[in-house]
Design a protein around this motif. Structure first.
Motif, short mmCIF file in Angstrom:
data_model
loop_
_atom_site.label_atom_id
_atom_site.label_comp_id
_atom_site.label_asym_id
_atom_site.label_seq_id
_atom_site.Cartn_x
_atom_site.Cartn_y
_atom_site.Cartn_z
N THR A 47 0.39 -0.85 0.01
CA THR A 47 0.12 0.11 -0.06
C THR A 47 0.98 0.91 0.36
N VAL A 48 1.79 1.33 0.73
CA VAL A 48 2.57 2.25 1.46
C VAL A 48 3.46 2.84 -0.82
N ILE A 49 3.80 1.44 -1.03
CA ILE A 49 4.76 1.44 -2.42
C ILE A 49 3.87 2.11 -2.81
N THR A 50 2.83 2.31 -3.66
CA THR A 50 1.41 2.41 -4.08
C THR A 50 0.59 3.71 -4.16
N LEU A 51 1.53 4.48 -2.66
CA LEU A 51 0.61 5.78 -2.42
C LEU A 51 1.47 6.53 -3.16
N PRO A 52 2.28 6.69 -3.80
CA PRO A 52 3.34 7.77 -5.20
C PRO A 52 1.70 7.72 -5.72
N VAL A 53 1.60 7.18 -6.33
CA VAL A 53 0.57 6.63 -7.78
C VAL A 53 -0.29 7.13 -8.03
N VAL A 54 -1.44 7.04 -6.86
CA VAL A 54 -2.56 7.97 -6.47
C VAL A 54 -2.68 9.41 -6.34
N LEU A 55 -1.08 9.67 -5.43
CA LEU A 55 -1.52 10.60 -4.20
C LEU A 55 -1.12 12.29 -5.65
N PRO A 56 -1.82 13.09 -5.19
CA PRO A 56 -1.52 14.49 -5.89
C PRO A 56 0.38 14.90 -6.07
N PRO A 57 0.99 15.03 -7.14
CA PRO A 57 1.67 15.59 -6.53
C PRO A 57 2.42 16.65 -5.91
N THR A 58 1.70 17.71 -5.63
CA THR A 58 1.82 18.17 -4.70
C THR A 58 1.95 17.93 -3.04
N VAL A 59 1.08 17.13 -2.62
CA VAL A 59 0.99 16.32 -1.94
C VAL A 59 2.35 15.61 -1.59
N LEU A 60 2.83 15.17 -2.25
CA LEU A 60 3.54 14.08 -2.58
C LEU A 60 4.76 14.81 -2.09
N GLY A 61 4.70 15.76 -3.08
CA GLY A 61 5.96 16.76 -3.01
C GLY A 61 6.05 17.70 -1.48
N TYR A 62 5.11 17.99 -1.04
CA TYR A 62 5.37 18.46 0.26
C TYR A 62 5.72 17.24 1.63
N TYR A 63 5.15 15.63 1.18
CA TYR A 63 5.65 15.22 1.74
C TYR A 63 7.31 15.33 2.49
N LEU A 64 7.77 15.04 1.32
CA LEU A 64 9.22 15.17 0.74
C LEU A 64 10.07 16.53 1.18
N LEU A 65 9.45 17.02 1.24
CA LEU A 65 9.61 18.49 1.75
C LEU A 65 9.64 18.44 3.31
N VAL A 66 8.44 17.97 4.08
CA VAL A 66 8.62 18.11 5.72
C VAL A 66 9.83 17.13 5.95
N LEU A 98 12.89 9.49 -7.90
CA LEU A 98 12.75 7.98 -7.25
C LEU A 98 11.74 7.58 -7.85
N VAL A 99 10.67 8.47 -6.23
CA VAL A 99 9.80 8.49 -5.29
C VAL A 99 8.84 7.97 -6.60
N VAL A 100 8.19 8.89 -7.57
CA VAL A 100 7.30 9.24 -8.00
C VAL A 100 7.37 7.99 -9.39
N SER A 101 8.91 7.03 -9.18
CA SER A 101 8.84 6.01 -10.92
C SER A 101 8.89 4.93 -9.98
N ILE A 102 9.06 4.64 -8.76
CA ILE A 102 9.91 3.64 -7.96
C ILE A 102 8.52 2.11 -8.30
N PRO A 103 7.33 3.03 -7.77
CA PRO A 103 6.21 1.82 -7.79
C PRO A 103 6.32 1.21 -9.29
N PHE A 104 6.51 1.78 -10.57
CA PHE A 104 5.76 1.03 -11.22
C PHE A 104 7.46 -0.16 -11.48
N LEU A 105 8.28 0.22 -11.23
CA LEU A 105 8.97 -1.26 -11.19
C LEU A 105 8.64 -2.37 -10.24
N ILE A 106 8.68 -2.06 -8.97
CA ILE A 106 8.50 -2.99 -8.69
C ILE A 106 6.76 -3.43 -8.75
#
Length: 223
Positions: A47-66, A98-106
């Protein structure tokens, strides 16, 4: 004709290539674990691995900034130990890609590992091969087609990322400005001629890179 700075293109290719290599090194063990494991922990990891696929990019970017910002434990550790920062640097761009692309490989590698005939693996065990030897000489070659497809998807996603990269790396000219961000900046400045030219260059480059990757993938699978 508008003057074109090709730095964003070369940076995008470098970031995508680095992110894809890291995705391969980090993602393969995770994919193999998910393919062989069942239960709540494996489901949570999936589930955690799949999150970057469904989360809005701004939300994902915010998490990475934090997580990686200068005030975070990780950001402070890196700055104190290595005298460098992660955000608003090319390193930040690589991490975002890396964070946005790794789910596709996994996901692709996981399905490929799960499809490997267990009878072949059992036969290798009967012959006395170790688990490590079986993984590299039996499982990996049989699963390579799916892994190669995952690599292609991962590279393409990393190459075209915009939202998360903009949030984490910013749009510093000749430093962190990737091609998608350069296109956005050109449109924002009202320079449609430059934006059209950058879009054309990005499209041609993407087609060429994916064509070469697909050809190499065919040779590797056949070889």
């Amino acid at each position: 004709m508008a003057e074109v700075n090709l730095f964003p293109l070369f940076l995008s290719l470098r970031v995508a290539a680095t992110a894809t290599l890291l995705a391969l090194l980090i993602g393969l063990p995770i994919a193999y674990y998910l393919a062989k494991s069942k239960g709540k922990i494996a489901d949570l990891v999936d589930t955690v691995i799949t999150l970057p696929v469904v989360l809005p990019p701004t939300v994902l970017g915010y998490y990475l900034l934090v997580l990686l910002g200068r005030q975070s434990p990780i950001g402070q550790f890196v700055e104190q130990q290595f005298n460098m920062t992660i955000v608003f640097t090319p390193t930040g761009a690589v991490i975002a890609a890396l964070v946005v692309s790794i789910p596709f490989l996994i996901k692709s590698a996981k399905a490929s590992f799960a499809s490997v005939d267990q009878n072949v693996v059992n036969a290798a065990k009967v012959l006395g091969r170790s688990d490590v030897n079986i993984f590299f000489t039996v499982i990996l070659p049989l699963a390579w087609r799916g892994i190669a497809s995952g690599l292609t998807l991962s590279f393409a996603r990393a190459l075209g990322d915009f939202g998360a990269t903009l949030m984490v790396a910013g749009s510093i000219p000749n430093e962190t400005m990737t091609m998608p961000i350069a296109i956005y900046d050109a449109l924002l400045a009202g320079n449609r001629e430059l934006a059209n030219l950058l879009v054309f260059i990005m499209t041609v480059t993407s087609i060429a890179v994916l064509y070469v990757i697909n050809r190499l993938e065919r040779k590797v699978v056949k070889g």
